[in-house]
Motif scaffolding. Structure first.
Motif, PDB file in Angstrom:
ATOM      1  N   ARG A   1      -8.622   1.246  -1.391  1.00  0.00           N
ATOM      2  CA  ARG A   1      -7.920   1.878  -0.255  1.00  0.00           C
ATOM      3  C   ARG A   1      -6.431   1.664  -0.472  1.00  0.00           C
ATOM      4  O   ARG A   1      -5.982   0.535  -0.604  1.00  0.00           O
TER       5      ARG A   1
ATOM      6  N   ARG B   1      -2.401   2.807   0.889  1.00  0.00           N
ATOM      7  CA  ARG B   1      -1.728   3.297   2.096  1.00  0.00           C
ATOM      8  C   ARG B   1      -0.396   3.952   1.752  1.00  0.00           C
ATOM      9  O   ARG B   1       0.214   3.623   0.742  1.00  0.00           O
TER      10      ARG B   1
ATOM     11  N   GLY C   1       1.759   3.272   6.434  1.00  0.00           N
ATOM     12  CA  GLY C   1       0.562   2.444   6.581  1.00  0.00           C
ATOM     13  C   GLY C   1      -0.721   3.223   6.798  1.00  0.00           C
ATOM     14  O   GLY C   1      -1.770   2.623   7.041  1.00  0.00           O
ATOM     15  N   LYS C   2      -0.665   4.552   6.687  1.00  0.00           N
ATOM     16  CA  LYS C   2      -1.905   5.328   6.829  1.00  0.00           C
ATOM     17  C   LYS C   2      -2.618   5.345   5.476  1.00  0.00           C
ATOM     18  O   LYS C   2      -1.983   5.430   4.421  1.00  0.00           O
ATOM     19  N   VAL C   3      -3.955   5.305   5.549  1.00  0.00           N
ATOM     20  CA  VAL C   3      -4.732   5.309   4.306  1.00  0.00           C
ATOM     21  C   VAL C   3      -4.556   6.663   3.614  1.00  0.00           C
ATOM     22  O   VAL C   3      -4.847   7.701   4.191  1.00  0.00           O
ATOM     23  N   GLU C   4      -4.069   6.650   2.382  1.00  0.00           N
ATOM     24  CA  GLU C   4      -3.903   7.929   1.674  1.00  0.00           C
ATOM     25  C   GLU C   4      -4.947   8.097   0.570  1.00  0.00           C
ATOM     26  O   GLU C   4      -5.148   9.185   0.082  1.00  0.00           O
TER      27      GLU C   4
ATOM     28  N   ASP D   1      -9.047   6.604  -0.178  1.00  0.00           N
ATOM     29  CA  ASP D   1     -10.177   5.758   0.162  1.00  0.00           C
ATOM     30  C   ASP D   1     -11.338   6.187  -0.741  1.00  0.00           C
ATOM     31  O   ASP D   1     -11.659   7.382  -0.802  1.00  0.00           O
TER      32      ASP D   1
END
Lengths: 182, 551
Positions: free
Chosen positions: B347, B349, B353-356, B358
């Motif tokens: 994962r 980010r 801080g958003k998951v880019e 996964d």
């Protein structure tokens, strides 16, 4: 004679009009960014930190659009990335004649979105501004202008760095959702 | 010699002025004009009166120590005897909608989207947003009244939460949530929640509608948790210090059926304002249902001339995701399944801080304050459903809103277009159904085996996976209608009436300043040029005659 005087004042008016209308374009530069607003700001921050050997440090980050939203209206996101280098600021602050230039400190780069949905970067034209204040200031600002170019040089192959929410003055921010206003 | 004198004078003045002007520039830059004061409307907060005539803490049926959701529902039904029967007829329950125009059977149960893709084979996870208890698989009984979940819509405590993987139930025992977070969520106090039921709110509706697609702000773009307590700039109707509308204020509900849906949107509404409480067979959630067909006052009356071509939202929702939340803009499933050197889930980010990335889901992109795309929409919509031909050679429109400039029911609407790359079955030539979640060996999030996961997913919709899969680019469109800006923040004329403006891609309508009529422009410029030539000739003659007289 009257006609010479009339021509003289016409000339003044002409230059004033042209100068007034083009001053903004000379004093500031605008570049399109291939990234979003936050990622662009984060990449600029990373580039600033990479020039720490030239005295550069992050001074802060602000979002005037957050203040505007708090006042009840809405504008596209704007982030101000602030940085300072004592290598350049110290000689300017040392003398009475140039201390007033502290009004331009810290060096601010603005990142914003426009109505076309694209992200833009705005900077002061440091080189041109420096030329207005004599040789010493000019030479310093020329160096600042070169560093500023490096701030805006991005390597898309590198992953997006995190946005550093530093407080004005250099302290680490709380890492909250929103940036400080102005 | 008059002219040379003027030129000399001008040059002298120019030289002096350049110096003065440059000095002035520094001053002007350091002394910008003060910004215009921001106009702020303040309204008194709505009085917080408890208008209910029933205190549910006093109800005998609600004094039990409930062990499960269905037990609570049974107690609710002892007074609200018809509620479950009403619910059973709604889209919120059936997750089905038959489109009267196309005959297509839509709804979450049938549509394959380009987010998590499909409900089939993933029911125990997806049903965290179903208003029922126990939908774990195809065997779920949709006729049982006690399976209706009253609390998810009527909770006022804020503690009630249906978690993915529990088939629509809240947790009845202590459990770690989110998984592997180390945080323990205590058992849901069903008695407390049941005794504190009330009207629906932005928070209860938002529990699902703000978090569709796997998280906050993911799916809709114009709906996210920033609307739980929005300021005026974000939504002029929901502003907590202003009108403070709950969702049901516009989505006026009758017999538990909530009107307003993208499966059958109302693109144009020419019926004028609707009396609240009237039983007219129309959508009460349109702008016109309150504001009428000529909503702009005499000072802005010209704007009323636009309403037969432009949806209200086009000007009044100038951008979506206007709050602090970033909405997901794209989802690329084709990169899912990559693991690190230890074979573990990756994962990463982005800057906020958003998951880019996964391993479970692939790559994402995000944005905030997103400018919509614009399209003619007449309310009819066609979906690409399971079984429709997809050969991977061209972009697939998950849904397509129909309409055009010559259609009187069409209006220009703002749309969020969500782009992705997702699985399709090469052999069957159709969008594929992926079994993503579950504790069995075939779930993709368990073993990252595409073939196993697709075989299970396809079986759930009655098909046999061909064994050959690929990825196809897809688009899904969402009409934008929430996050209505204050009128001073609506689009300005020049944002459309310009070349390259908001409506640059809209065809079939003449937009002054964007479009030109060549013949008229040519005639106008020719006249102007002739006038200039005439003035120059006239001036030359005057100068010539004057110099002859003096000479």
């Amino acid at each position: 004679m009257l006609k010479i005087v009339a021509g003289f004042f016409s000339g003044i008016a002409l230059v004033a009009i042209v100068g007034w209308n083009t001053a903004g374009g000379f004093m500031m530069t605008e570049h399109e960014s291939p990234f979003g607003v936050e990622e662009t700001a984060a990449r600029i921050q990373a580039n600033i930190q990479a020039l720490s050997d030239r005295g550069w440090k992050l001074s802060g980050i602000r979002s005037p659009s957050v203040s505007v939203a708090a006042a009840g209206t809405n504008v596209p996101p704007v982030i101000l990335v602030e940085a300072c280098s004592t290598k350049y600021s110290a000689p300017l602050l040392a003398e009475d004649a140039t201390r007033i230039l502290s009004i331009l400190m810290p060096c601010t780069i603005t990142v914003y979105k426009k109505d076309d949905g694209k992200t833009y970067i705005g900077t002061m034209n440091s080189g041109l501004m420096g030329k207005m204040f004599g040789e010493k200031v000019s030479s310093i600002m020329d160096e600042v202008a070169k560093d500023q170019e490096a701030f805006l040089s991005f390597d898309p192959s590198k992953p997006a760095p995190p946005l550093i929410k530093t407080r004005p003055g250099g302290g680490k921010g709380s890492g909250g959702q929103e940036l400080s206003g102005c | 010699m008059i002219i040379p004198r003027i030129i000399i004078g001008t040059l002298i003045a120019s030289g002096l002025s350049v110096g003065l002007a440059i000095s002035g520039l520094a001053y002007a830059t350091a002394n910008p004009a003060p910004a215009a004061a921001l106009k702020q409307t303040t309204q008194d907060a709505a009085p917080q009166l408890d208008s209910s005539t029933a205190d549910h803490t006093k109800f005998e049926a609600l004094q039990a120590d409930f062990k499960s959701g269905p037990e609570v529902t049974k107690a609710c039904l002892s007074c609200h005897t018809e509620a479950a029967k009403q619910i059973h007829k709604t889209k919120h329950w059936t997750w089905e909608y038959k489109n009267p125009d196309t005959g297509q059977v839509l709804g979450k149960k049938h549509v394959i989207n380009n987010f998590c893709t499909a409900v089939a084979s993933n029911e125990d996870h997806c049903s965290a947003c179903h208003i029922g208890y126990g939908w774990a698989d195809k065997k779920f009984d949709f006729t049982v009244q006690e399976n209706v979940d009253c609390l998810v819509c009527h909770d006022t405590t804020g503690v009630y939460k249906k978690l993915p993987g529990l088939a629509g139930h809240p947790n009845y025992e202590t459990m770690e949530w989110p998984p592997k977070s180390g945080r323990l969520r205590p058992p849901t106090d069903l008695k407390k929640v049941a005794q504190n039921v009330g009207k629906t709110s932005r928070k209860t509706c938002g529990a699902c509608h703000f978090r569709g697609g796997g998280g906050d702000a993911v799916k809709h773009g114009d709906l996210d948790s920033s609307l739980e307590n929005p300021k005026r700039y974000l939504d002029v109707h929901m502003d907590t210090e202003g009108l403070n509308f709950a969702c049901a204020k516009c989505h006026v509900t009758d017999a538990h059926e909530v009107p307003g849906s993208r499966y059958g949107p109302t693109a144009s509404d020419t019926s004028g304002a609707q009396m609240r409480g009237s039983k007219e067979a129309r959508n009460p959630a349109t702008c016109q249902a309150c504001h009428g067909n000529t909503p702009h006052d005499s000072a802005d009356a010209k704007l009323n001339d636009h309403t037969h071509k432009i949806a209200c939202q086009t000007c009044h929702v100038p951008a979506y995701a206007r709050g602090p939340r970033h909405t997901k803009m794209s989802w690329d499933w084709s990169t899912a399944g990559r693991l690190d050197e230890q074979g573990k889930r990756i994962r990463t980010r982005n800057s906020v801080g958003k998951v880019e990335y996964d391993s479970n889901k692939g790559h994402f992109t995000y944005d905030r304050y997103v400018i919509p795309e614009y399209k003619w929409v007449n309310g009819k919509v066609k979906y690409t459903l399971f079984g429709d031909k997809v050969d991977g050679s061209s972009l697939v429109k998950i849904n397509e809103f129909l309409g055009g400039p010559d259609d009187p029911d069409s209006r220009i609407w703002p749309l969020r277009v969500f782009r992705g790359k997702q699985m399709y079955d090469k052999g069957l030539q159709t969008l594929a159904v992926l079994h993503t979640t579950g504790n069995d060996d075939t779930a993709f999030w368990k073993n990252y085996d595409w073939d196993k996961a697709l075989a299970t997913g396809m079986k759930a919709v009655g098909a046999e996976y061909s064994g050959s899969m690929g990825f196809v680019e897809t688009e899904m469109s969402w009409p934008i209608t929430h996050m209505v800006a204050p009128k001073e923040d609506a689009l300005k004329c020049e944002q459309c009436h310009t070349k390259g403006g908001r409506l640059a891609g809209i065809e079939g309508v003449y937009v002054p300043a964007r479009d030109r009529i060549v013949a008229m422009d040519t005639a106008g410029f020719s006249l102007a040029l002739l006038a200039l030539i005439s003035v120059l000739i006239h001036g030359a003659i005057r100068m010539f005659v004057s110099s002859r007289k003096r000479g």
